[in-house]
Design an enzyme around this catalytic site. Structure first.
Site, PDB file in Angstrom:
ATOM      1  N   HIS A  35       2.290   4.442  -5.108  1.00 20.23           N
ATOM      2  CA  HIS A  35       2.887   5.526  -5.899  1.00 20.23           C
ATOM      3  C   HIS A  35       3.037   5.027  -7.332  1.00 20.23           C
ATOM      4  CE1 HIS A  35       6.517   3.143  -5.537  1.00 20.23           C
ATOM      5  NE2 HIS A  35       6.450   3.211  -4.216  1.00 20.23           N
ATOM      6  N   LYS A  76      12.772  -2.759  -8.507  1.00 21.00           N
ATOM      7  CA  LYS A  76      13.202  -1.951  -7.354  1.00 21.00           C
ATOM      8  C   LYS A  76      13.669  -2.866  -6.215  1.00 21.00           C
ATOM      9  CE  LYS A  76      13.320   1.288  -4.173  1.00 21.00           C
ATOM     10  NZ  LYS A  76      12.505   0.880  -3.079  1.00 21.00           N
ATOM     11  N   HIS A 136       4.259   1.461  -8.050  1.00 25.17           N
ATOM     12  CA  HIS A 136       3.241   0.402  -7.944  1.00 25.17           C
ATOM     13  C   HIS A 136       2.303   0.423  -9.157  1.00 25.17           C
ATOM     14  CE1 HIS A 136       3.944   1.300  -3.490  1.00 25.17           C
ATOM     15  NE2 HIS A 136       4.246   0.017  -3.561  1.00 25.17           N
ATOM     16  N   SER A 166       7.660   3.986  -0.944  1.00 23.03           N
ATOM     17  CA  SER A 166       6.771   4.476   0.120  1.00 23.03           C
ATOM     18  C   SER A 166       7.603   5.062   1.255  1.00 23.03           C
ATOM     19  CB  SER A 166       5.902   3.333   0.654  1.00 23.03           C
ATOM     20  OG  SER A 166       5.252   2.670  -0.404  1.00 23.03           O
ATOM     21  N   GLY A 213       0.813  -1.213   0.000  1.00 26.94           N
ATOM     22  CA  GLY A 213       0.000   0.000   0.000  1.00 26.94           C
ATOM     23  C   GLY A 213       0.846   1.263   0.000  1.00 26.94           C
TER      24      GLY A 213
HETATM   25  P1  AMP Z   1       6.047  -2.502  -1.635  1.00 23.80           P
HETATM   26  O1  AMP Z   1       4.698  -1.891  -1.485  1.00 23.80           O
HETATM   27  O2  AMP Z   1       7.175  -1.574  -1.328  1.00 23.80           O
HETATM   28  O3  AMP Z   1       6.164  -3.838  -0.959  1.00 23.80           O
HETATM   29  O4  AMP Z   1       6.223  -2.807  -3.186  1.00 23.80           O
HETATM   30  C1  AMP Z   1       5.272  -3.584  -3.874  1.00 23.80           C
HETATM   31  C2  AMP Z   1       5.789  -3.887  -5.251  1.00 23.80           C
HETATM   32  O5  AMP Z   1       6.024  -2.659  -5.953  1.00 23.80           O
HETATM   33  C3  AMP Z   1       7.127  -4.643  -5.240  1.00 23.80           C
HETATM   34  O6  AMP Z   1       7.111  -5.610  -6.278  1.00 23.80           O
HETATM   35  C4  AMP Z   1       8.118  -3.546  -5.520  1.00 23.80           C
HETATM   36  O7  AMP Z   1       9.305  -3.998  -6.128  1.00 23.80           O
HETATM   37  C5  AMP Z   1       7.327  -2.659  -6.466  1.00 23.80           C
HETATM   38  N1  AMP Z   1       7.886  -1.299  -6.474  1.00 23.80           N
HETATM   39  C6  AMP Z   1       8.062  -0.491  -5.407  1.00 23.80           C
HETATM   40  N2  AMP Z   1       8.653   0.663  -5.788  1.00 23.80           N
HETATM   41  C7  AMP Z   1       8.861   0.566  -7.124  1.00 23.80           C
HETATM   42  C8  AMP Z   1       9.461   1.416  -8.106  1.00 23.80           C
HETATM   43  N3  AMP Z   1       9.956   2.607  -7.780  1.00 23.80           N
HETATM   44  N4  AMP Z   1       9.501   0.986  -9.380  1.00 23.80           N
HETATM   45  C9  AMP Z   1       8.999  -0.231  -9.719  1.00 23.80           C
HETATM   46  N5  AMP Z   1       8.436  -1.088  -8.843  1.00 23.80           N
HETATM   47  C10 AMP Z   1       8.364  -0.693  -7.569  1.00 23.80           C
END
Ligand code: AMP
Length: 280
Positions: free
Chosen positions: A34, A150, A37, A187, A31
């Site tokens: 941005h 990422k 995501h 995030s 969650g």
């Molecule tokens: P998180 O909410 O941080 O657990 O991320 C959820 C998914 O979004 C994961 O697969 C991350 O690798 C991906 N993600 C987060 N930030 C980025 C970004 N800047 N660019 C591409 N994918 C992202």
């Protein structure tokens, strides 16, 4: 767009879509969405998902007791609006009690790719990730799963889990989305003071400089990693690690050859730990 809270309801929703012959793409997130995501939602559709399910779950078992589980940013209404705009078919946002009605005694554990890099300072992290993603797969029953480059190590670990445990799921890794000035969107960027945020630009800048040096013939990857560490320290960051590895197996590589390598790093600015990487 449906908002689904329980595992059983999620399974019923997905089974109904599958009976209609529609394919399901899952985008797992914690969650506070941005553009990084949101790009994964586009990747899911571009790879043929008829329905996209975004999961939003801040997973307690991937945080160590000293980490930021309680303070991790959450804004469900904003996330819901963004998903609505992206025409997401369903959000699966279970509560902790829906996902873990009883203390977990059964974990999914990857034993090679999850041992280096981030695991050196977060030794229990990846068992939490593989366990929750296996559970999310069993709830959402997807055909396709999209993860971000990422979190490069996480994506490699989960790709191995899918392979080794025969999940009938195709996985796609989607590129890193950055702010205009190069900072990888995250995030956790919300935690940074303006000064820390400005200092943190050293991460993407030093990765780009390393890429340029390699393009100009530099083959000594130990030197490249050391230079990045020095630049981070000089900018006021505290290095967790900077490593040059094989982009798939994550084994250390010290001399650049024709094969692609990944420079992966983690560093603290203030109390915020940021990660970034570049495949070269
Ligand atoms: P998180 O909410 O941080 O657990 O991320 C959820 C998914 O979004 C994961 O697969 C991350 O690798 C991906 N993600 C987060 N930030 C980025 C970004 N800047 N660019 C591409 N994918 C992202």
């Amino acid at each position: 767009m449906d908002i689904i809270r329980s595992v059983k309801e999620m399974q019923q929703w997905s089974l109904a879509r599958r009976r209609e012959g529609r394919t399901i793409g899952i985008v797992p997130t914690m969650g506070f969405l941005h553009e990084g995501h949101l790009s994964l939602i586009d990747t899911a559709r571009a790879n043929g998902a008829d329905c996209v399910v975004v999961t939003i779950f801040v997973n307690p078992i991937q945080f160590a007791p000293n980490e930021d589980f309680d303070s991790y940013p959450r804004d469900f209404e904003h996330d819901r609006a963004l998903c609505e705009e992206k025409k997401v078919d369903a959000i699966f946002a279970p509560g902790v009690n829906d996902m873990y009605p009883a203390p977990v005694t059964c974990y999914v554990s990857e034993r090679k790719l999850s041992k280096g890099l981030c695991a050196k300072t977060r030794p229990t992290h990846f068992d939490g990730v593989t366990t929750v993603v296996a559970k999310l797969f069993n709830a959402v029953l997807p055909d396709l799963a999209v993860f971000g480059q990422k979190d490069a190590q996480q994506a490699r670990v989960l790709r191995r889990m899918i392979r080794d445990l025969n999940f009938p799921i195709r996985m796609v890794i989607s590129p890193i989305i950055r702010e205009a000035d190069g900072l990888a969107k995250s995030s956790r960027n919300k935690y940074l003071t303006p000064e820390e945020r400005s200092n943190a630009l050293v991460l993407s800048r030093s990765l780009q400089e390393a890429k340029n040096a390699i393009a100009n013939g530099e083959k000594d990857l130990v030197k490249i990693a050391n230079e990045i560490k020095e630049k981070i320290t000089a900018a006021g960051g505290r290095v967790d690690y900077v490593e040059t590895v094989d982009a798939d197996e994550l084994e250390a590589v010290e001399v650049k050859s024709e094969a692609p390598i990944m420079i992966a790093l983690a560093a603290y600015f203030g109390t915020t730990r940021l990660i970034d990487n570049m495949v070269i």
